[in-house]
Design a protein around this motif. Structure first.
Motif, PDB file in Angstrom:
ATOM      1  N   SER A   1    -123.454-108.684 -50.970  1.00 62.63           N
ATOM      2  CA  SER A   1    -123.288-109.694 -49.938  1.00 62.63           C
ATOM      3  C   SER A   1    -124.114-110.910 -50.317  1.00 62.63           C
ATOM      4  O   SER A   1    -125.231-110.771 -50.816  1.00 62.63           O
ATOM      5  CB  SER A   1    -123.756-109.163 -48.576  1.00 62.63           C
TER       6      SER A   1
ATOM      7  N   SER B   1    -122.731-103.748 -46.004  1.00 59.69           N
ATOM      8  CA  SER B   1    -122.015-104.878 -45.434  1.00 59.69           C
ATOM      9  C   SER B   1    -120.542-104.531 -45.246  1.00 59.69           C
ATOM     10  O   SER B   1    -120.072-103.472 -45.684  1.00 59.69           O
ATOM     11  CB  SER B   1    -122.150-106.115 -46.335  1.00 59.69           C
TER      12      SER B   1
ATOM     13  N   PRO C   1    -124.129-108.238 -43.374  1.00 56.61           N
ATOM     14  CA  PRO C   1    -124.939-107.183 -43.993  1.00 56.61           C
ATOM     15  C   PRO C   1    -126.082-106.736 -43.086  1.00 56.61           C
ATOM     16  O   PRO C   1    -126.552-107.487 -42.236  1.00 56.61           O
ATOM     17  CB  PRO C   1    -125.475-107.849 -45.259  1.00 56.61           C
TER      18      PRO C   1
END
Length: 372
Positions: free
Chosen positions: A149, A125, A131
């Motif tokens: 993330s 990400s 991501p």
């Protein structure tokens, strides 16, 4: 019942979908856009891998556990258990880019180097935003996936594609509880005539997880408090801080958790697994009497299988990880936190079904939760 209709009526429409990607990467029917799972075409198969792998389709968790873990290792609160450890990466460069102690990055890197696995399905990400699932085969690619993330990408679509290509024969998978459950459903070969080369799954690395967030919502919230392009890290500290922390240009920006919780994905509210119980080992942020300033630089690790133990001990032997003793109350506190998530998930499932005796996708395993 057709598989796409089953997933639509039993998973998508009730809000149970986790966005894991287990239904994707095998055919052109299923896809994901910014965390939303989409079906482009109806399928005429009466069963299918998409339905068989989905972690929110009914699953006999007890049978799945017995297939892969000795019964005497299973603790009701946290699943298979061979030991609890506090660790961090010995390499300061790994720790600098890590969510906490860099244990997961160090272990996956070591697993590839030592031949435990030949590739790893991971999430990369941009400081916790946007991501994507990736297949990492080098130390550089593994390190590029450091950090966490709270948006949930369909990482398992990458696994399905890799399994279909049959290029790698010992693939590691790093994932949250919904994803690791899906991987073990793949490993159980629910459709023996077409198991998607599940024997090519080498190790499973679980991530502790409380919940994931709506893609657009967390993107907008981040932009409200910081410049998303300058955010290098985001984290949720212990509950007493009641905040989401964003790291912008090396400085910490705290966002009140009251702004965050409305963004929790619907599917996460029905999850009963905090510690990724289906895995070779599971990693989360440390909790100890030393306080958050110390703990945020360490991880707690649950070892669940002999293969996981072998890798962890090799990391100790080679000095890849640093270890310290977990607190005496560490396991009990972990059990308590995990139990809290189970009870919340069960309460929400009963609210969804409108029936105290109907636990939805957990019904085949209802007896596992009766004491809760």
């Amino acid at each position: 019942m057709l598989s796409t209709i089953a997933l639509d009526t039993q998973v998508i429409k009730p809000g149970l979908c986790t966005g894991c990607g287990a239904c994707q990467g095998m055919c052109p029917y299923w896809d994901s856009v910014e965390g939303r799972t989409l079906c482009y075409f109806d399928c005429e198969r009466k069963d299918g891998r998409c339905q068989g792998f989905c972690p929110r389709m009914p699953t006999d968790l007890d049978a799945l556990r017995r297939q892969f873990f000795p019964a005497d290792t299973i603790l009701p609160e946290i699943g298979p258990f061979l030991g609890l450890y506090l660790t961090r990466a010995a390499d300061p460069a790994i720790r600098a880019g890590a969510q906490h102690g860099g244990t997961m990055t160090a272990l996956v890197e070591l697993a590839i180097k030592e031949g435990f696995i030949d590739a790893a399905v991971m999430t990369r990400s941009q400081g916790g935003l946007e991501p994507e699932g990736v297949l990492a085969t080098t130390a550089e690619e593994v390190r590029a996936c450091s950090g966490s993330s709270f948006q949930v990408p369909p990482t398992l679509a990458v696994l399905n594609k890799a399994l279909r290509e049959d290029r790698y024969h010992s693939i590691g998978v790093v994932g949250t509880p919904c994803k690791t459950l899906a991987v073990y459903k793949m490993k159980s070969k629910p459709l023996t005539e077409n198991d998607n080369h599940a024997d090519n799954i080498g190790m499973v690395f679980g991530l502790f997880c409380g919940w994931g967030l709506d893609w657009e919502g967390i993107r907008d919230l981040t932009a409200k408090h910081a410049d998303p392009a300058k955010v290098s890290h985001m984290d949720i500290p212990p509950s007493k801080y009641h905040s989401l922390e964003l790291r912008e240009n090396g400085e910490t920006v705290s966002v009140n958790l009251d702004e965050v919780t409305p963004l929790v994905r619907s599917g996460c509210r029905y999850c009963t697994d905090m510690t990724a119980e289906f895995a070779d080992l599971s990693v989360g942020g440390a909790r100890s009497a030393d306080g958050w300033d110390v703990d945020k630089g360490w991880n707690q690790v649950i070892v669940r299988s002999e293969k996981g133990m072998k890798l962890l001990e090799l990391a100790r032997e080679k000095g890849i990880l640093e270890f310290k003793d977990p607190p005496e109350t560490g396991l009990d506190k972990l059990k308590g936190a995990s139990l809290g998530k189970k009870r919340t998930g069960l309460k929400n499932l009963r609210g969804l079904t409108g029936n105290e005796d109907d636990l939805g996708y957990l019904n085949p395993s209802k007896e596992l939760f009766q004491e809760l």
